[in-house]
Design a protein around this motif. Structure first.
Motif, PDB file in Angstrom:
ATOM      1  N   VAL A 486       0.841  -1.204   0.000  1.00 56.70           N
ATOM      2  CA  VAL A 486       0.000   0.000   0.000  1.00 56.70           C
ATOM      3  C   VAL A 486       0.870   1.245   0.000  1.00 56.70           C
ATOM      4  O   VAL A 486       0.643   2.197  -0.761  1.00 56.70           O
ATOM      5  CB  VAL A 486      -0.933  -0.004   1.234  1.00 56.70           C
ATOM      6  CG1 VAL A 486      -1.630   1.342   1.387  1.00 56.70           C
ATOM      7  CG2 VAL A 486      -1.961  -1.122   1.112  1.00 56.70           C
ATOM      8  N   ILE A 487       1.889   1.238   0.861  1.00 53.22           N
ATOM      9  CA  ILE A 487       2.769   2.399   0.966  1.00 53.22           C
ATOM     10  C   ILE A 487       3.565   2.595  -0.323  1.00 53.22           C
ATOM     11  O   ILE A 487       3.630   3.706  -0.871  1.00 53.22           O
ATOM     12  CB  ILE A 487       3.727   2.239   2.168  1.00 53.22           C
ATOM     13  CG1 ILE A 487       2.913   2.207   3.473  1.00 53.22           C
ATOM     14  CG2 ILE A 487       4.754   3.362   2.201  1.00 53.22           C
ATOM     15  CD1 ILE A 487       3.741   1.840   4.686  1.00 53.22           C
ATOM     16  N   VAL A 488       4.165   1.513  -0.829  1.00 55.64           N
ATOM     17  CA  VAL A 488       5.024   1.610  -2.010  1.00 55.64           C
ATOM     18  C   VAL A 488       4.228   2.082  -3.229  1.00 55.64           C
ATOM     19  O   VAL A 488       4.561   3.091  -3.868  1.00 55.64           O
ATOM     20  CB  VAL A 488       5.716   0.268  -2.293  1.00 55.64           C
ATOM     21  CG1 VAL A 488       6.387   0.293  -3.669  1.00 55.64           C
ATOM     22  CG2 VAL A 488       6.749  -0.033  -1.219  1.00 55.64           C
ATOM     23  N   SER A 489       3.170   1.359  -3.574  1.00 58.94           N
ATOM     24  CA  SER A 489       2.421   1.679  -4.795  1.00 58.94           C
ATOM     25  C   SER A 489       1.642   2.982  -4.661  1.00 58.94           C
ATOM     26  O   SER A 489       1.609   3.796  -5.592  1.00 58.94           O
ATOM     27  CB  SER A 489       1.479   0.534  -5.154  1.00 58.94           C
ATOM     28  OG  SER A 489       2.195  -0.612  -5.546  1.00 58.94           O
ATOM     29  N   GLY A 490       1.008   3.181  -3.508  1.00 56.23           N
ATOM     30  CA  GLY A 490       0.214   4.390  -3.327  1.00 56.23           C
ATOM     31  C   GLY A 490       1.048   5.652  -3.341  1.00 56.23           C
ATOM     32  O   GLY A 490       0.740   6.620  -4.050  1.00 56.23           O
ATOM     33  N   VAL A 491       2.150   5.659  -2.575  1.00 56.00           N
ATOM     34  CA  VAL A 491       3.011   6.845  -2.510  1.00 56.00           C
ATOM     35  C   VAL A 491       3.709   7.078  -3.845  1.00 56.00           C
ATOM     36  O   VAL A 491       3.801   8.213  -4.332  1.00 56.00           O
ATOM     37  CB  VAL A 491       4.031   6.707  -1.369  1.00 56.00           C
ATOM     38  CG1 VAL A 491       5.042   7.849  -1.410  1.00 56.00           C
ATOM     39  CG2 VAL A 491       3.324   6.682  -0.024  1.00 56.00           C
ATOM     40  N   LEU A 492       4.206   5.999  -4.458  1.00 53.03           N
ATOM     41  CA  LEU A 492       4.891   6.143  -5.745  1.00 53.03           C
ATOM     42  C   LEU A 492       3.952   6.708  -6.803  1.00 53.03           C
ATOM     43  O   LEU A 492       4.335   7.584  -7.596  1.00 53.03           O
ATOM     44  CB  LEU A 492       5.437   4.784  -6.195  1.00 53.03           C
ATOM     45  CG  LEU A 492       6.149   4.750  -7.555  1.00 53.03           C
ATOM     46  CD1 LEU A 492       7.327   5.725  -7.579  1.00 53.03           C
ATOM     47  CD2 LEU A 492       6.624   3.327  -7.867  1.00 53.03           C
ATOM     48  N   TYR A 493       2.714   6.227  -6.826  1.00 53.90           N
ATOM     49  CA  TYR A 493       1.755   6.734  -7.800  1.00 53.90           C
ATOM     50  C   TYR A 493       1.512   8.232  -7.591  1.00 53.90           C
ATOM     51  O   TYR A 493       1.486   9.007  -8.560  1.00 53.90           O
ATOM     52  CB  TYR A 493       0.440   5.962  -7.693  1.00 53.90           C
ATOM     53  CG  TYR A 493      -0.654   6.539  -8.550  1.00 53.90           C
ATOM     54  CD1 TYR A 493      -0.588   6.465  -9.940  1.00 53.90           C
ATOM     55  CD2 TYR A 493      -1.754   7.176  -7.976  1.00 53.90           C
ATOM     56  CE1 TYR A 493      -1.584   7.014 -10.732  1.00 53.90           C
ATOM     57  CE2 TYR A 493      -2.759   7.718  -8.764  1.00 53.90           C
ATOM     58  CZ  TYR A 493      -2.663   7.634 -10.142  1.00 53.90           C
ATOM     59  OH  TYR A 493      -3.644   8.177 -10.928  1.00 53.90           O
TER      60      TYR A 493
END
Length: 578
Positions: A486-493
């Motif tokens: 959640v953190i990786v994909s959400g923040v990166l997006y």
């Protein structure tokens, strides 16, 4: 293309009752009309209660205790995980509730008109696998019904060789269960809610009965309940994380396509409260009851019985009495019905909706559901239960693919678009549309999804092939991808949207209700012109000027004496529909 072949393809098209049909649109993909949004509190309680009351959920304790945790710690991990599941589900529900669109259109919003195939294909693959898995489990539940009718059936001789990982009795029940499900393909998904409510209460009473029987007969909760923990503090923390991921993973595909059913909601409060009770109560009570039953059965028989099907068959074997047969019949009917509703809503219909998004002209929900029913046997679901297949070790992998999608969806809907969507842009390939992005692909979202999935794959490989040297960091990411993805994909997006901001109609909403999907109150709140029959055939091209430019070209052709110039605006619109 010959005229005869064109006519053949036309006959293959899905029934659409005069409604628009194109490579992006059929009636099953359109936003749900206000009159058809009939799901309230009990419908959503049943939708989430049934998978938690199911036979597979009751047996989850065996996986959690195998990590080295005790019963109390496993319960704690389940409770915390259920809170996370409820929050993720609520956030993924709102796009479907507000704009009445399903998972398929959600994917167009995230990944682009063409890029949506990425998220849709992920979900189709999971649907096929899980449909087979739950169908086999449904066959085991159906065995209880047949065994209550006939002792000869219960003791049926196995005619398969030892190399085949199933018995004749289980195979017969599996085939019959598959046949029972097939006619349900022709029932609209929104109409199965009443059956869901009925079976959710039947399974609840069945679980209470099993719990009371085993604990009472054993005179207490049994030896497993009193087992200690030998893990270090650090090991215990990571095992807690993995336990939460195991519980979360099995339900993650349902969370990802929550919009498929939140679009049927009649009111927001009823939807969210039903979801909360179905997850927090049912999702805690059923697995806890399963652990107590297993612990008591170990005290009674010397081995724990985790599946309710094994529990019931055991007391039938102990005494084939009228009382035992009656209990077996009720429990068997309850869990069989639960498996049918869960499998159809969460895998059968879901796959039909997804396939309709890829081939709108030729596949609707009915045809897509029949497809998954016919092909699900290919995954050989009997191996999931009866062999040491590597698939059993990768069951926790489902969320690797769906969690990044949910994270991107939440960030896109709430942060980037601020809950404003032009629904009609989801049905156009015009480059000026809000969801065309780069040639139909949203590279920002696709990149964020790829990174989130890729970081979880090494841990999946380690769990399948235990002979490989384990990378601690990658393995820990896999154990806790419930949070880390959640953190990786959400923040990166979100970072990518800041670096490469959207230019096409960001924050735009429709000015007209083209789909007869919104009530008068909703239209007023959205600043939208209510639906009238005059809007029936109108596409988003009218909003962004595509038809206007086509019409202008046609008028120019008139001046040049070309035949195109004789076409009316209605004819031009019909061309666009095709």
């Amino acid at each position: 293309m010959t005229v005869s072949f064109e006519k053949f393809l036309e006959k293959l098209q899905v029934p659409h009752s005069g409604k628009p049909l194109s490579v992006l649109r059929n009636p099953d993909l359109e936003p749900i009309p206000h009159a058809n949004r009939v799901w309230g509190f009990w419908s959503f309680f049943a939708y989430w209660g049934l998978p938690n009351f199911s036979a597979a959920a009751i047996s989850i304790g065996s996986a959690l205790l195998s990590l080295g945790l005790n019963v109390k710690q496993s319960i704690g991990a389940i409770v915390v995980s259920n809170i996370v599941i409820a929050l993720y589900t609520a956030m993924n529900s709102n796009p479907g509730f507000k704009y009445h669109i399903g998972y398929t259109l959600d994917q167009r919003m995230l990944f682009g008109i063409y890029g949506s195939s990425v998220g849709i294909i992920f979900r189709i693959g999971l649907s096929v696998v899980l449909y087979g898995y739950l169908s086999w489990m449904g066959g085991l539940c159906l065995n209880l019904v047949f065994s209550s009718w006939s002792k000869n059936y219960m003791n049926m001789k196995n005619t398969f060789p030892e190399s085949v990982p199933m018995t004749t009795r289980d195979c017969v029940a599996f085939l019959i269960f598959q046949l029972i499900q097939m006619p349900l393909s022709f029932i609209h998904p929104r109409k199965i809610n009443r059956a869901g409510v009925m079976f959710s209460f039947m399974t609840l009473f069945s679980i209470i009965g099993l719990l009371a029987y085993f604990v009472s007969k054993n005179g207490g909760p049994g030896p497993i309940y009193y087992q200690g923990v030998e893990l270090t503090s650090s090991q215990r923390s990571w095992m807690w994380m993995l336990a939460m991921t195991i519980w979360y993973s099995g339900i993650s595909p349902v969370m990802a396509n929550q919009s498929d059913y939140s679009r049927y909601a009649s009111n927001k409060v009823g939807m969210h409260s039903g979801i909360a009770l179905g997850i927090l109560f049912a999702g805690t009570f059923a697995p806890v009851a399963g652990m107590f039953c297993a612990s008591a059965s170990q005290g009674l028989y010397g081995e724990p019985l985790w599946l309710p099907t094994d529990m019931v068959l055991k007391f039938l074997e102990d005494g084939y009495t009228a009382k035992a047969r009656c209990a077996a019949f009720f429990i068997g009917i309850s869990f069989t019905g639960a498996q049918i509703v869960v499998n159809m809503t969460q895998n059968g219909y879901a796959c039909g909706m997804d396939l309709a998004g890829i081939f709108p002209k030729y596949i609707n929900i009915v045809r897509g559901t029949l497809f998954v029913q016919l092909i699900s046997w290919v995954v050989q679901p009997w191996t999931f239960f009866n062999t040491s297949s590597a698939f059993l070790n990768s069951m926790t992998s489902f969320g690797i693919f769906t969690t990044p999608i949910m994270a991107i969806n939440v960030v896109d809907y709430y942060v980037v678009r601020k809950t404003r969507i032009a629904v009609s842009d989801l049905f156009t390939m015009d480059p000026n549309g809000a969801f065309w992005f780069y040639h139909g692909f949203n590279l920002r979202a696709i990149f964020a999804l790829t990174v989130g999935v890729a970081l979880g794959l090494p841990g999946l490989v380690f769990s399948i092939n235990t002979k490989l040297p384990v990378n601690a960091g990658m393995n820990n990411f896999f154990n806790g991808y419930t949070f880390f993805s959640v953190i990786v994909s959400g923040v990166l997006y979100y970072i990518l949207t800041l670096i490469f901001p959207y230019k096409q109609r960001l924050g735009a909403v429709d000015t007209k209700d083209y789909f007869n999907a919104f009530s008068l109150e909703e239209c007023e709140a959205l600043g939208m012109e209510p639906y009238t029959p005059a809007l029936e055939g109108e596409y988003i091209e009218l909003e962004i000027g595509n038809v206007s430019s086509r019409k202008a070209n046609a008028e120019g052709d008139v001046e040049q004496g070309k035949s195109e110039g004789s076409k009316s605006e209605l004819e031009i619109r019909e061309e666009i529909k095709e």
